[in-house]
Design a protein around this motif. Sequence first.
Motif, mmCIF file in Angstrom:
data_model
loop_
_atom_site.group_PDB
_atom_site.id
_atom_site.type_symbol
_atom_site.label_atom_id
_atom_site.label_comp_id
_atom_site.label_asym_id
_atom_site.label_seq_id
_atom_site.Cartn_x
_atom_site.Cartn_y
_atom_site.Cartn_z
ATOM 1 N N SER A 1 0.838 -1.196 0.000
ATOM 2 C CA SER A 1 0.000 0.000 0.000
ATOM 3 C C SER A 1 0.877 1.252 0.000
ATOM 4 O O SER A 1 0.633 2.198 -0.742
ATOM 5 N N GLY A 2 1.901 1.247 0.837
ATOM 6 C CA GLY A 2 2.831 2.381 0.871
ATOM 7 C C GLY A 2 3.595 2.520 -0.427
ATOM 8 O O GLY A 2 3.804 3.631 -0.920
ATOM 9 N N PHE A 3 3.996 1.389 -1.002
ATOM 10 C CA PHE A 3 4.743 1.420 -2.256
ATOM 11 C C PHE A 3 3.880 1.963 -3.394
ATOM 12 O O PHE A 3 4.351 2.746 -4.218
ATOM 13 N N ALA A 4 2.634 1.578 -3.454
ATOM 14 C CA ALA A 4 1.745 2.006 -4.538
ATOM 15 C C ALA A 4 1.318 3.464 -4.405
ATOM 16 O O ALA A 4 1.019 4.125 -5.402
ATOM 17 N N HIS A 5 1.303 3.960 -3.198
ATOM 18 C CA HIS A 5 0.729 5.280 -2.939
ATOM 19 C C HIS A 5 1.320 6.422 -3.778
ATOM 20 O O HIS A 5 0.564 7.200 -4.348
#
Length: 181
Positions: free
Chosen positions: A31-35
């Motif tokens: 989720s953090g990577f995609a944000h």
Amino acid sequence: MKKIAALTLALVSTAAFAHTGTGAHSHGFLSGFAHPFTGLDHLLAMLAVGAWSVRQPNAKWLPATFIGMLLVGVATGAAGFTVPGLETGIALTVALMGVLLAVAVRLPAAASTVMVGVFALLHGNAHGHELPQAASAVGLLVASALLVYGGKLLGRVSPALAVKASGAAIAATGVMLAATA
């Protein structure tokens, strides 16, 4: 012209999805990577910082400064510190980075470092509110580093005119984001 306007508005609207508030994300590494890739404001700012850093004198630390201050911003956001006018400030960082690219502004190393650090602090603060968990922060930092260093690579291999044209498009997008913030 109508197609360009429609496409631009569609792209600008994706920035709203990046800041939906705490609890809207799964808070994991992915989720953090995609944000950063899902919010046009963050995507453009990070690419622009990288591309602009290539053309700055004595600025080899700009990408690392951005990532380091992004982490500080994440920590402040996760701790609950709220920056007044955050969304407008983020949009203005996009506009200003675009202008700096478009007109090929060169700043002294200290001034560019402070400016990029403040920009990263704002972006990080927004992410810290949305992704306060350690795993999501790590994903965010990894993706951000890829974007900043990817922008640096693009700035290095692209013709100056292409970088300037990209800067103008980024600046226009930043102004539109500020108008809708």
